[in-house]
Design a protein around this motif. Sequence first.
Motif: not given
Length: 363
Positions: A317-334
């Motif tokens: 059994t495995s419990i995994g977490t993954h956190i990423i922060y990259d300023d080149d990946i943008l969200f909420d583009v209008v």
Amino acid sequence: MRTILSLLFGLLCITVTAQDTIPTESEPDTTIRGTIVIRSFQDKVRIVPRGVQLSNPVISYKKTKPLMKTKKRFRIPSFWEKKNEMSLGLSEVAFVNWNAGGDNAITALGRMRFVRNYKFRYVSWKNELEMRFGWNAQEGRKWRKTEDAIRFSSTFGYRRDTLTNWYITVRTNFNTQFADGFKYPDRSTPISRFMAPGYLFLGGGASYISESDNFNLYISPLTHKSTFVLDRELANKGAFGVQKAVLDSEGNVVEPGQRALTEFGFLVTNSWKTPVFKNVSLDHRISFYTDYLQDFGNIDVDWEMRWELIVNEYIKTSIGTHIIYDDDILFDVVQDSDGNIIDPGQPKLQFKQVLTVGAVYIF
């Protein structure tokens, strides 16, 4: 009577004397003497002390067992460490006349990992390839991707003597994915594809590698990072930080977007695997990267942490977490109706959590 006769025969001694002639004083004595002892056979033991086990010399195959495993032949010792691991986790839910409601669903997650490590005296060479893919199928809708990753890393290190754990290191990492990614429920426009993005790190520095190889700290002040976006549509949109296309007033492409972004910066990575409790281990990997040329001090973070709970040799059994922060990946583009970008969006912290229970095969 039999006992008395046996005793008499046992004590009977017969002396046989033979002479050719009567010896004289001048002739030597040539007498031949011999002793014959007659004894009877020993009686069986009638009183057996407690704790004594007597067995008859009889050949029997009832207590023998077949050879379950073949004997391993002698092999020349190798400094290569090889490990192949395949795992498959499944989860399923089904409903029949269930008053509370619900949809039938099934989720699967497959993982393959191949390790080839070499270590002898001054040289350490580590190679690892990991592939993961997961999907979810739910009643009334098409299947959706839940996990998708291809990762390859190779690290070559050299140390001056066998007493130190610090190595002069050259390292390369490559990351991409298998299938198209979508922002569900929209399936018409993919937001990621194979080699869109693809990340390549190549650099040199120093590594601290423990003797057990469970702890690895890599510091690279000279690291080349390339971001590939080979899909033309995503490249024209400027996805993942590449230079977007130049459009005219009618929205036609005047100059296509670039398919690669090159950066040069500072990279620090750390991996650590340690047992926490009995049959419970922690596998942690983290990397920090900042670019010298564009925005030094703005750090990209990639952090994975996985807890492994071992049931037996084949069930984990495995419990995994993954956190990423990259300023080149943008969200909420209008965008407006003509496709012009009104708001370019902003980077956000990405988080993923995965729980898997399944079968594991190591060979």
